[in-house]
Design a protein around this motif. Sequence first.
Motif: not given
Length: 541
Positions: A434, A437-438, A457, A461, A482, A484
């Motif tokens: 993405t 952000a998630l 990301l 997160l 992840w 980030i």
Amino acid sequence: MPLEATAMLRLAPIVLLLATCGASRTYSRKLLHVYNTTAVDPSTYLDLGAAKQFTVLANTKIANKVATTVGGPLGVGPGLAVMAETGISYPALYSLCTCSFLLHHRALPLSAATSVSLPVGATTVGGYLGVSPGGEGKSDESDVTGDTMDGKNSIYYSALPSDHGHAIDGVTEDALDDAKLAYQSATGRDADGVVNIGDDELVDNGDIGGLTFYPGHYNTTGPLNVSKTFYLRGDGVFIFQTTAMFLMGPGSKMILQDGARASNVFWVIGTTASFDANSDAVGTFITQGLITVGSGTSVTGRLFAIGEDAEIHLENSIVVFPESSSRVELLTAEFFTALAYATITNTGPTRVGGLIGVSPGSSITGFSYITYSALPVPKGRAASTPEFGSPDARTAKADLTTAYLDAAGREDEVNKIVVVNIGGQTFTPGLYKTTGALQVTGQDLYLSGNGVFIFQLATDLLVTEGRKMILQDGAQACNVFWQIGRLAQFMAGSDSVGTFMAYAKIDALTGATIDGRLFSLNEAVNLDANVVNFPCTHPAE
């Protein structure tokens, strides 16, 4: 935000000894070098050709009597299946008609020479699906008939893999031919490169449950049975070959470790294959006879029934399309559950597994309130600088930087996430990205399938209060990563899984639980009465 990577030369590799199930045994005898090498000769890989993209392939007929989600193309002869909009059992990011944007449905790779029967309960399918040469082929989607596909109006497709649907007849026929060639390739291998396990004292009546195998080609003339948890360890190709039948007992599991991938596991079976209820299997299964998949069973791989009159019978089961992503190698950082650049702060009683450390900073506040799980060993606070025989924070921090850049730089087969809130969604193994952000909010997040998940990301997160990340169908916390771009925040009472590598700080609020790792590259890891479980540590049986 740019990241300046540093590299560090290590005098010697550190051997990673993670605690695994006490009852498991490493399969090793007189040809140990065949099993434990990670440099498996490429010729051991089975080339599936056109069949690689297939999930369901049958000779005569596909019978679907209930709602089914398909993650890839489907085919009976040269027609395309017609999709319906009723009975789907998984949440969608968009409407059912915009199939290319469904990022989360579980994928089912199946193939049979005669028929595929989906008789009871919802079953999920990914990749191409087809029947060859059965049925009278048609030229386009409008010509699919009930004679070749029962219940076609209740079959659905997810976007992963991106090539999916009801394959045309010529493609289906080519795929079945290639699956047969792969079978012949395996059975025709030079005996000098094949390990006979049929008469080995560790294999009791063909039962390989409880054993650990390294990459290699294994053969037996008797049946193969997996009665309990079975381990595949190492980044290489596994081929298991039998002239008889294959059976997975109820509740038994196959576990991938240390870089093993479902896409590199092949089962070549001379007669039938049966998966009892609630079992979890991995790999491409190529049989001459019937494949039966029991209720609640998950297969991360493919099911190819290639023999004359061979069929596939499914009942309320999941077959996840095998992804090709490899794990993000953490090296020394693998030993750690909390690792920060500046400081680790803690408020209240916190329990962690493995090591914690800070580098180049040195401050850990609230250290006296931190306790450690019995497994794994080593555990506790790591030394700041290298010490002989022990993982240290400085080396781990350098390895973390390398891992972060590896995860951030991956591009092959990336799936774009175009929403912020991924709560309520189900993701299968793969690479996701993405540009923002998630959040996991409103509903829980599901990770489904025994493979590697990587999330890229650009910014933050957030896991909101009480929300959970739930592993299912063989997914493991140690295979979830992840990357980030800024910070990560886990709100009170939330439950998250994976290795979280944040460019900035990580905040775990009161009572948040993490099955995985919390790594801050440039700031702090802040804890508050949390539980941080070391991922994929199995208690002794």
